[in-house]
Design a protein around this motif. Sequence first.
Motif, short mmCIF file in Angstrom:
data_model
loop_
_atom_site.label_atom_id
_atom_site.label_comp_id
_atom_site.label_asym_id
_atom_site.label_seq_id
_atom_site.Cartn_x
_atom_site.Cartn_y
_atom_site.Cartn_z
N MET A 1 0.84 -1.21 0.00
CA MET A 1 0.00 0.00 0.00
C MET A 1 0.87 1.26 0.00
N GLU A 2 0.48 2.23 -0.80
CA GLU A 2 1.28 3.47 -0.85
C GLU A 2 1.20 4.21 0.48
N LYS A 3 2.34 4.72 0.89
CA LYS A 3 2.37 5.41 2.19
C LYS A 3 1.56 6.71 2.11
N ASP A 4 0.96 7.02 3.23
CA ASP A 4 0.18 8.25 3.35
C ASP A 4 1.12 9.45 3.13
N LYS A 5 0.82 10.29 2.13
CA LYS A 5 1.72 11.40 1.82
C LYS A 5 1.37 12.62 2.67
N LYS A 6 2.41 13.29 3.16
CA LYS A 6 2.19 14.43 4.08
C LYS A 6 2.62 15.74 3.43
N VAL A 7 1.77 16.74 3.59
CA VAL A 7 2.13 18.08 3.10
C VAL A 7 2.19 19.06 4.27
N VAL A 8 3.24 19.86 4.29
CA VAL A 8 3.33 20.95 5.26
C VAL A 8 3.19 22.25 4.48
N THR A 9 2.21 23.06 4.82
CA THR A 9 2.02 24.34 4.13
C THR A 9 2.31 25.47 5.08
N LEU A 10 3.17 26.37 4.68
CA LEU A 10 3.50 27.53 5.51
C LEU A 10 3.07 28.79 4.77
N ALA A 11 2.40 29.69 5.50
CA ALA A 11 1.98 30.95 4.86
C ALA A 11 2.67 32.11 5.55
N TYR A 12 3.19 33.02 4.78
CA TYR A 12 3.78 34.25 5.33
C TYR A 12 2.91 35.41 4.89
N GLY A 13 2.78 36.42 5.77
CA GLY A 13 2.10 37.65 5.35
C GLY A 13 0.65 37.71 5.77
N THR A 28 -3.85 19.85 -2.71
CA THR A 28 -3.00 18.68 -2.44
C THR A 28 -3.81 17.56 -1.79
N ARG A 29 -4.83 17.94 -1.04
CA ARG A 29 -5.70 16.93 -0.42
C ARG A 29 -6.36 16.09 -1.53
N GLN A 30 -6.83 16.80 -2.57
CA GLN A 30 -7.43 16.07 -3.70
C GLN A 30 -6.39 15.16 -4.37
N GLU A 31 -5.13 15.45 -4.17
CA GLU A 31 -4.06 14.63 -4.75
C GLU A 31 -3.57 13.56 -3.77
N GLY A 32 -4.28 13.39 -2.66
CA GLY A 32 -3.97 12.30 -1.74
C GLY A 32 -3.03 12.67 -0.59
N TYR A 33 -2.77 13.94 -0.40
CA TYR A 33 -1.90 14.34 0.72
C TYR A 33 -2.73 14.66 1.95
N THR A 34 -2.16 14.42 3.13
CA THR A 34 -2.80 14.92 4.35
C THR A 34 -1.91 16.00 4.96
N SER A 35 -2.54 16.99 5.59
CA SER A 35 -1.76 18.12 6.15
C SER A 35 -1.05 17.69 7.42
N SER A 36 0.09 18.32 7.62
CA SER A 36 0.90 18.00 8.80
C SER A 36 1.72 19.23 9.12
N ASP A 37 2.27 19.28 10.36
CA ASP A 37 3.21 20.38 10.61
C ASP A 37 4.60 19.83 10.94
N ASP A 38 4.81 18.59 10.59
CA ASP A 38 6.09 17.93 10.88
C ASP A 38 6.99 18.00 9.63
N LEU A 39 7.83 19.00 9.59
CA LEU A 39 8.70 19.20 8.41
C LEU A 39 9.61 18.00 8.16
N GLN A 40 10.10 17.38 9.25
CA GLN A 40 11.07 16.29 9.12
C GLN A 40 10.50 15.11 8.33
N ASN A 41 9.20 14.88 8.43
CA ASN A 41 8.60 13.72 7.75
C ASN A 41 7.72 14.11 6.57
N ALA A 42 7.90 15.32 6.06
CA ALA A 42 7.03 15.78 4.96
C ALA A 42 7.46 15.18 3.63
N ASP A 43 6.45 14.98 2.75
CA ASP A 43 6.75 14.58 1.36
C ASP A 43 6.70 15.80 0.46
N LEU A 44 5.94 16.80 0.92
CA LEU A 44 5.80 18.03 0.14
C LEU A 44 5.76 19.21 1.11
#
Length: 441
Positions: A1-13, A28-44
């Motif tokens: 099974m493909e690993k759950d992909k994680k995205v970290v999004t940072l906004a400035y301003g 990105t959610r529509q592309e199968g990513y789940t949001s996270s705030d863990d930069l070390q384990n991010a895929d995107l």
Amino acid sequence: MEKDKKVVTLAYGCQMSERDAETLTQITRQEGYTSSDDLQNADLVIINTCCVRESAENKILGKIGELKKLKEKNPNLKIAISGCMVQQPGALDRLKKRAPHIDIWAGTHNLHDFSTLLHQAQQGEKVAEVWEEPKTTLESTPLAEKGKLQANVNIMYGCNNFCSYCIVPHVRGRERSRKPEEIIQEIKELVASGCREVTLLGQNVNSYGKEFSPSYDFADLLHDVDQIPDLLRIRFITSHPKDLSDKLIETVAQGKNLCEHFHLPIQSGSNFILQRMNRKYTREYYLSRVQKIHELLPLASLTTDIIVGFPGETETYFEETLEIMTLIQYSQAFTFMYSKRSGTQAAEMEDQIPLDVKKRRLQRLMSVQNKQSLEWRQKMIGKIYEILVEGPSRTNPERLVGRTRGNELVVYDGHPDQIGSLVNIRITEAGTWTLVGDLET
Ligand code: 5AD
Ligand code: SF4
């Protein structure tokens, strides 16, 4: 099974940038990513950028540098940089040279197409898409995230004002208003998903709908949004003083759930500086708007933005800013040192102010404002305010936090059942930023 992909999004301003970051996260959610705030384990990692001041850019460049190390550890990591900084004329080439580890560059008009850029990057390509002008219809942009208590809703994009210091019109294009039906439909759907407070967003919300025929302006929109059942609160930012009509103030005064809070950036208290800033109002006109607000809404909260050290600002002009602040009594002020933005009119002006003078003026301004913010809140002690309960306080998680209609933060001892509802709080203590109170039963 493909690993759950994680995205970290940072906004400035600003809130627009946050709202755009939310759009990208939704895509990105529509592309199968789940949001996270863990930069070390991010895929995107996505950084939605700001270029309104040099300090913001420096912070972002630092972050982009940090991500290089992360990518060395995890070569599969994809990094996307989007938004205002990328959109500045000539910036893309410079940024690409400086940061070859970035996979995707996307301008402010290219967010809707982010999934295509992501697919290309996943194939190992380096991609950059920065259109000079928006080419899609406004409604193709993904809507605000559902299921949250509060939502930011774009009602318009871009700005036509060209304040002489400001880069925004250069990176976000001309004003475009979304159709009222689309906005109302979006808000109804948000409310159905549990949202109770919306903030209507635009660089200058007061000029909403200028292009519509038959005429339909921001006051009309506020009136119509106020009719939506189960929506408890409606906020709006930012109001430009030159376009703040009597009709709008009257609409807020007569409204049910329209919050009595005006974010009304003054920028300077000197007519000479205001004219050089191309703000298109005088201090007298600004004061007349404040007077009108006070006449119809004596309890309204006013907040503002102020720039110190604009080219040509003498000590006397600066004193005029301090004086008008003291006269108006803002609940809160966002204060900035003027930052030279290439491509803007003010960047070419002579008599730029030295950094040490700007720093000194900012310190003075902030200490005057902090005192006023405290006094403003002290005046609230003993009175009862309706607050919308947002959740546990960040600094004191056993207590709950919410905001008054005037947007002041209030902490109190309550029950988690109250989250998402309106409660009455009697204010007992006041600090510069926060109030403390007791639940009125
Ligand atoms: N330098 C400093 N502050 C700026 N702002 C916009 N452009 C600049 C600049 N070049 C401030 C204004 C605006 C807020 C969002 O940012 O006060 O209202
Ligand atoms: Fe910038 Fe002025 Fe437009 Fe605000 S109104 S975004 S300060 S140009």
